[in-house]
Design a protein around this motif. Structure first.
Motif, short mmCIF file in Angstrom:
data_model
loop_
_atom_site.label_atom_id
_atom_site.label_comp_id
_atom_site.label_asym_id
_atom_site.label_seq_id
_atom_site.Cartn_x
_atom_site.Cartn_y
_atom_site.Cartn_z
N LEU A 245 54.81 33.64 44.68
CA LEU A 245 55.82 33.93 45.71
C LEU A 245 55.86 32.82 46.75
O LEU A 245 56.93 32.40 47.21
N ALA A 246 54.68 32.30 47.10
CA ALA A 246 54.61 31.21 48.07
C ALA A 246 55.24 29.93 47.52
O ALA A 246 55.74 29.10 48.30
N ALA A 247 55.23 29.78 46.20
CA ALA A 247 55.83 28.60 45.56
C ALA A 247 57.34 28.73 45.45
O ALA A 247 58.00 27.82 44.94
N GLY A 248 57.89 29.86 45.90
CA GLY A 248 59.34 30.02 45.92
C GLY A 248 59.90 30.93 44.86
O GLY A 248 61.13 31.05 44.73
N ALA A 249 59.06 31.60 44.10
CA ALA A 249 59.55 32.48 43.04
C ALA A 249 60.26 33.70 43.62
O ALA A 249 59.74 34.35 44.54
N LYS A 250 61.44 33.99 43.10
CA LYS A 250 62.15 35.22 43.45
C LYS A 250 61.78 36.35 42.50
O LYS A 250 61.91 37.52 42.84
N GLU A 251 61.36 35.99 41.30
CA GLU A 251 60.93 36.96 40.29
C GLU A 251 59.58 36.50 39.74
O GLU A 251 59.39 35.30 39.46
N VAL A 252 58.65 37.44 39.59
CA VAL A 252 57.36 37.16 38.97
C VAL A 252 57.21 38.12 37.79
O VAL A 252 57.38 39.33 37.95
N ALA A 253 56.89 37.56 36.62
CA ALA A 253 56.79 38.37 35.40
C ALA A 253 55.41 38.20 34.79
O ALA A 253 54.69 37.23 35.08
N LEU A 254 55.06 39.13 33.93
CA LEU A 254 53.86 38.97 33.10
C LEU A 254 53.98 39.87 31.88
O LEU A 254 54.71 40.85 31.87
N TYR A 255 53.25 39.48 30.82
CA TYR A 255 53.17 40.28 29.60
C TYR A 255 51.82 40.98 29.55
O TYR A 255 50.80 40.46 30.04
N ALA A 256 51.79 42.15 28.94
CA ALA A 256 50.54 42.88 28.75
C ALA A 256 50.57 43.60 27.40
O ALA A 256 51.63 44.02 26.94
N ASP A 257 49.40 43.73 26.81
CA ASP A 257 49.27 44.48 25.56
C ASP A 257 49.40 45.97 25.87
O ASP A 257 48.59 46.52 26.62
N PRO A 258 50.42 46.65 25.33
CA PRO A 258 50.60 48.06 25.67
C PRO A 258 49.45 48.95 25.20
O PRO A 258 49.30 50.08 25.68
N ALA A 259 48.64 48.44 24.26
CA ALA A 259 47.50 49.22 23.79
C ALA A 259 46.32 49.18 24.76
O ALA A 259 45.38 49.96 24.61
N ASN A 260 46.38 48.27 25.72
CA ASN A 260 45.29 48.14 26.69
C ASN A 260 45.64 48.96 27.93
O ASN A 260 46.32 48.49 28.83
N SER A 261 45.19 50.20 27.95
CA SER A 261 45.56 51.10 29.04
C SER A 261 44.99 50.63 30.38
O SER A 261 45.61 50.84 31.44
N THR A 262 43.84 49.97 30.35
CA THR A 262 43.21 49.51 31.59
C THR A 262 44.07 48.46 32.28
O THR A 262 44.36 48.56 33.48
N SER A 263 44.48 47.42 31.54
CA SER A 263 45.27 46.36 32.16
C SER A 263 46.65 46.86 32.58
O SER A 263 47.17 46.50 33.64
N ASN A 264 47.25 47.74 31.77
CA ASN A 264 48.57 48.27 32.13
C ASN A 264 48.50 49.11 33.40
O ASN A 264 49.38 49.00 34.27
N ALA A 265 47.48 49.92 33.53
CA ALA A 265 47.32 50.71 34.74
C ALA A 265 47.09 49.81 35.95
O ALA A 265 47.62 50.07 37.05
N LEU A 266 46.32 48.75 35.76
CA LEU A 266 46.06 47.81 36.84
C LEU A 266 47.35 47.15 37.32
O LEU A 266 47.63 47.11 38.53
N TYR A 267 48.15 46.64 36.39
CA TYR A 267 49.37 45.93 36.78
C TYR A 267 50.33 46.86 37.51
O TYR A 267 50.98 46.46 38.48
N ARG A 268 50.43 48.11 37.07
CA ARG A 268 51.29 49.06 37.77
C ARG A 268 50.76 49.33 39.19
O ARG A 268 51.53 49.45 40.13
#
Length: 285
Positions: A245-268
């Protein structure tokens, strides 16, 4: 222009002149084509044309509706969302290319894979499911582990290489990562942040792409197995998202493995919102 309205080219500048505004119109959804086309544009025609790339845009009534790209003669097809009818027209158009795979939003990838089988006889196999997220309101996790985020420097290269080798092994990527190969990997052009403990020990890392079209993608995020479960991944993801965001991004995206409940819960928890499901189909005759 052919009757199916797909315009094909081998020139990345031609593609971007036609479809650059379309790709920038939904930067989070188009995160991968944006970073891919920018990398090729930066390389220049002499560097990428030997790999026999092909690009295309779907154009109707003066508007671009979709984009596809194949970076190398043996590479997979990347495709923005299209209708089943347009996927079928594209499959018919590209049937002579011998594609090894297609990567796209799930419904588009499935439609193209089914059409590809009809036109070529190749059997599609769903090899990868992945979830694309877009950052909403960034929220630091509680409690924040002791330590701080630190931009990775030249002195950290060996640590960076080692963690990327471990990350690649974890996700099943067959890639050699060392000082000689680093620049040619998909990791070599990203910017990295370490989360380090108060004594200066790195315990987690996250990378991000350079801004393009107002978008930055966070990739990869990695914590060594023996250090997981302590909040380091959340802390470093927040740190690198703030840097984006500091670099000027208006949108920030990422991919996650839907089978990894831990990482998905974290990102949310830290403010990422699911945008679409992604799929890769491999083709075998």
């Amino acid at each position: 222009m052919r009757p199916d309205d797909w315009h094909l080219t081998e020139d990345i500048d031609d593609l971007l002149a036609r479809a650059g505004d379309f790709l920038r119109s939904r930067p989070a959804l188009h995160t991968t084509p944006l970073t891919t086309t920018e990398k090729l544009r930066t390389l220049g025609a002499e560097a990428y044309r030997a790999d026999a790339p092909v690009f295309g845009s779907l154009e109707r009534a003066g508007e671009v509706r979709a984009v596809f790209y194949r970076r190398t003669r043996h590479g997979p097809l990347g495709l923005t969302p299209v209708t089943p009818a347009d996927a079928d027209a594209l499959a018919a158009r590209l049937a002579g290319l011998g594609l090894p795979a297609v990567s796209a939003a799930h419904d588009t990838a499935t439609a193209f894979a089914e059409s590809w089988q009809r036109h070529t006889g190749a059997t599609p196999t769903l090899s990868t499911r992945i979830r694309l997220y877009r950052l909403g309101t960034l929220t630091a996790p509680e409690p924040v582990p002791a330590g701080r985020g630190r931009r990775v420097g030249e002195q950290d290269r060996e640590q960076l290489f080692r963690w990327h080798r471990e990350f690649a092994a974890d996700v099943g990527e067959d890639v050699t990562i060392d000082a000689d190969t680093w620049a040619d990997t998909r990791f070599g052009d990203k910017h990295y942040t370490f989360w380090e403990t108060p004594d200066g020990t790195p315990v987690s890392m996250a990378g991000m792409t350079s801004p393009v079209g107002g978008m930055v993608r966070v990739d990869p995020v990695y914590t060594p197995a023996h250090l997981r479960g302590r909040g380091y991944a959340g802390a470093v993801t927040v740190a690198v998202s703030r840097a984006a965001l500091a670099a000027g991004a208006k949108e920030v995206a990422l991919y996650a493995d839907p089978a990894n409940s831990t990482s998905n819960a974290l990102y949310r928890r830290i403010g990422y919102v699911p945008l679409t499901e992604w799929a890769v189909y491999d083709f075998a005759r």
